[in-house]
Design a protein around this motif. Structure first.
Motif, PDB file in Angstrom:
ATOM      1  N   ASN A  27       0.823  -1.206   0.000  1.00  0.00           N
ATOM      2  CA  ASN A  27       0.000   0.000   0.000  1.00  0.00           C
ATOM      3  C   ASN A  27       0.860   1.260   0.000  1.00  0.00           C
ATOM      4  OD1 ASN A  27      -2.371  -1.450   0.004  1.00  0.00           O
ATOM      5  ND2 ASN A  27      -2.651  -1.323   2.209  1.00  0.00           N
ATOM      6  N   ALA A  28       1.925   1.253   0.774  1.00  0.00           N
ATOM      7  CA  ALA A  28       2.804   2.420   0.839  1.00  0.00           C
ATOM      8  C   ALA A  28       3.486   2.660  -0.501  1.00  0.00           C
ATOM      9  CB  ALA A  28       3.846   2.237   1.934  1.00  0.00           C
ATOM     10  N   ASN A  33       3.812   5.868  -5.544  1.00  0.00           N
ATOM     11  CA  ASN A  33       3.811   5.919  -7.005  1.00  0.00           C
ATOM     12  C   ASN A  33       2.666   6.764  -7.543  1.00  0.00           C
ATOM     13  OD1 ASN A  33       6.058   4.247  -7.060  1.00  0.00           O
ATOM     14  ND2 ASN A  33       4.852   2.398  -7.383  1.00  0.00           N
ATOM     15  N   GLU A  34       1.476   6.594  -6.969  1.00  0.00           N
ATOM     16  CA  GLU A  34       0.310   7.332  -7.444  1.00  0.00           C
ATOM     17  C   GLU A  34       0.406   8.817  -7.094  1.00  0.00           C
ATOM     18  OE1 GLU A  34      -3.001   5.080  -5.946  1.00  0.00           O
ATOM     19  OE2 GLU A  34      -2.578   3.412  -7.300  1.00  0.00           O
ATOM     20  N   GLU A  35       0.969   9.115  -5.954  1.00  0.00           N
ATOM     21  CA  GLU A  35       1.156  10.520  -5.591  1.00  0.00           C
ATOM     22  C   GLU A  35       2.176  11.181  -6.527  1.00  0.00           C
ATOM     23  OE1 GLU A  35       1.854  13.260  -1.664  1.00  0.00           O
ATOM     24  OE2 GLU A  35       2.967  11.388  -1.805  1.00  0.00           O
ATOM     25  N   GLY A 124      -1.928   0.818 -11.217  1.00  0.00           N
ATOM     26  CA  GLY A 124      -1.329   2.053 -10.729  1.00  0.00           C
ATOM     27  C   GLY A 124      -1.159   3.113 -11.800  1.00  0.00           C
ATOM     28  N   GLU A 125      -1.895   2.982 -12.906  1.00  0.00           N
ATOM     29  CA  GLU A 125      -1.828   3.947 -13.998  1.00  0.00           C
ATOM     30  C   GLU A 125      -2.988   4.933 -13.897  1.00  0.00           C
ATOM     31  OE1 GLU A 125      -0.027   0.912 -17.362  1.00  0.00           O
ATOM     32  OE2 GLU A 125      -2.197   1.024 -17.085  1.00  0.00           O
ATOM     33  N   LEU A 126      -2.735   6.158 -14.259  1.00  0.00           N
ATOM     34  CA  LEU A 126      -3.752   7.213 -14.187  1.00  0.00           C
ATOM     35  C   LEU A 126      -4.768   7.029 -15.303  1.00  0.00           C
ATOM     36  CD1 LEU A 126      -4.789   9.841 -12.943  1.00  0.00           C
ATOM     37  CD2 LEU A 126      -3.185  11.079 -14.394  1.00  0.00           C
ATOM     38  N   ASP A 127      -6.022   6.779 -14.921  1.00  0.00           N
ATOM     39  CA  ASP A 127      -7.098   6.554 -15.885  1.00  0.00           C
ATOM     40  C   ASP A 127      -7.971   7.790 -16.097  1.00  0.00           C
ATOM     41  OD1 ASP A 127      -6.674   3.994 -16.795  1.00  0.00           O
ATOM     42  OD2 ASP A 127      -8.062   3.053 -15.399  1.00  0.00           O
ATOM     43  N   TYR A 128      -8.151   8.595 -15.061  1.00  0.00           N
ATOM     44  CA  TYR A 128      -9.176   9.628 -15.104  1.00  0.00           C
ATOM     45  C   TYR A 128      -8.788  10.777 -14.188  1.00  0.00           C
ATOM     46  CZ  TYR A 128     -13.798  11.740 -14.334  1.00  0.00           C
ATOM     47  OH  TYR A 128     -14.842  12.611 -14.224  1.00  0.00           O
ATOM     48  N   PHE A 129      -9.183  11.984 -14.566  1.00  0.00           N
ATOM     49  CA  PHE A 129      -9.006  13.151 -13.698  1.00  0.00           C
ATOM     50  C   PHE A 129     -10.240  14.026 -13.805  1.00  0.00           C
ATOM     51  CE2 PHE A 129      -7.620  14.639 -17.811  1.00  0.00           C
ATOM     52  CZ  PHE A 129      -8.101  15.942 -17.874  1.00  0.00           C
ATOM     53  N   ALA A 130     -10.515  14.770 -12.763  1.00  0.00           N
ATOM     54  CA  ALA A 130     -11.638  15.712 -12.776  1.00  0.00           C
ATOM     55  C   ALA A 130     -11.311  16.877 -11.856  1.00  0.00           C
ATOM     56  CB  ALA A 130     -12.916  15.025 -12.310  1.00  0.00           C
TER      57      ALA A 130
END
Length: 147
Positions: A27-28, A33-35, A124-130
Motif C-alpha cells: 500500500n505504501a 507511485n500514485e502521488e 497504478g496507472e492514471l485513468d481519469y481526472f476531474a
C-alpha cells in the motif's frame, strides 16, 4: 559464556523489529507511485500548461479514449475559467479493490477552491481526472432564489 549468548540473543531481538518496520508495504509503495504521478500531471497540465505531457502520463486506455486535441482544449478551458494555479494540497488517498482515488484541493486565481480527483487503475496507472470548482456564494444565491 551464558552472558555472551544472552547478550547476542537480546541484540538480535532488538534488530529484528527494526528491520521489519523498515520494509515498505504494498500500500505504501502504491501510494508513493500514485502521488508521484499525480504531482507530475499537476505540474504538466496546470503549471507548465503542457497537455501533451499530461496525456503521456496517463494510462494506455485513457490515451485511446482522449485525443491530444481534446486534452489541449480542456487545458485551455481550465486556464480560461480557473486562471493560474496558486496552491495545491493533498487531501486523501482511498484504496479500492480495482481502483485508487487521490484527491487534492487547489486554489487558482479565478477559483478559490477546486477539488481535483485522480482515479488510478489496478496497475497504478492514471485513468481519469476531474477538476470541480466550488462556488459556495453562487450556490447559496441559487438556493435562496428557488425558495
Amino acid at each position: 559464556m551464558k552472558k555472551i549468548y544472552l547478550l547476542a540473543m537480546m541484540l538480535c531481538l532488538l534488530i529484528l523489529p527494526a528491520t521489519a518496520m523498515a520494509a515498505p508495504s504494498a500500500n505504501a509503495t502504491a501510494f508513493a507511485n500514485e502521488e508521484a504521478l499525480s504531482n507530475q500531471w499537476i505540474d504538466s497540465m496546470l503549471v507548465k500548461k503542457d497537455s501533451a505531457a499530461a496525456l503521456n502520463i496517463m494510462s494506455a486506455d485513457a490515451k485511446k479514449n482522449v485525443k491530444a486535441s481534446e486534452m489541449q482544449k480542456a487545458q485551455e478551458r481550465m486556464s480560461k475559467e480557473l486562471g493560474t494555479l496558486k496552491e495545491s494540497r493533498f487531501v486523501s488517498w482511498t484504496r479500492f479493490d480495482k481502483t485508487d482515488q487521490v484527491i487534492y484541493l487547489m486554489s487558482f486565481d479565478k477559483a478559490k477552491v477546486v477539488r481535483c480527483e485522480f482515479i488510478f487503475n489496478s496497475k497504478g496507472e492514471l485513468d481519469y481526472f476531474a477538476l470541480t470548482p466550488f462556488a459556495p456564494q453562487e450556490n447559496a444565491k441559487n438556493a435562496k432564489a428557488k425558495k
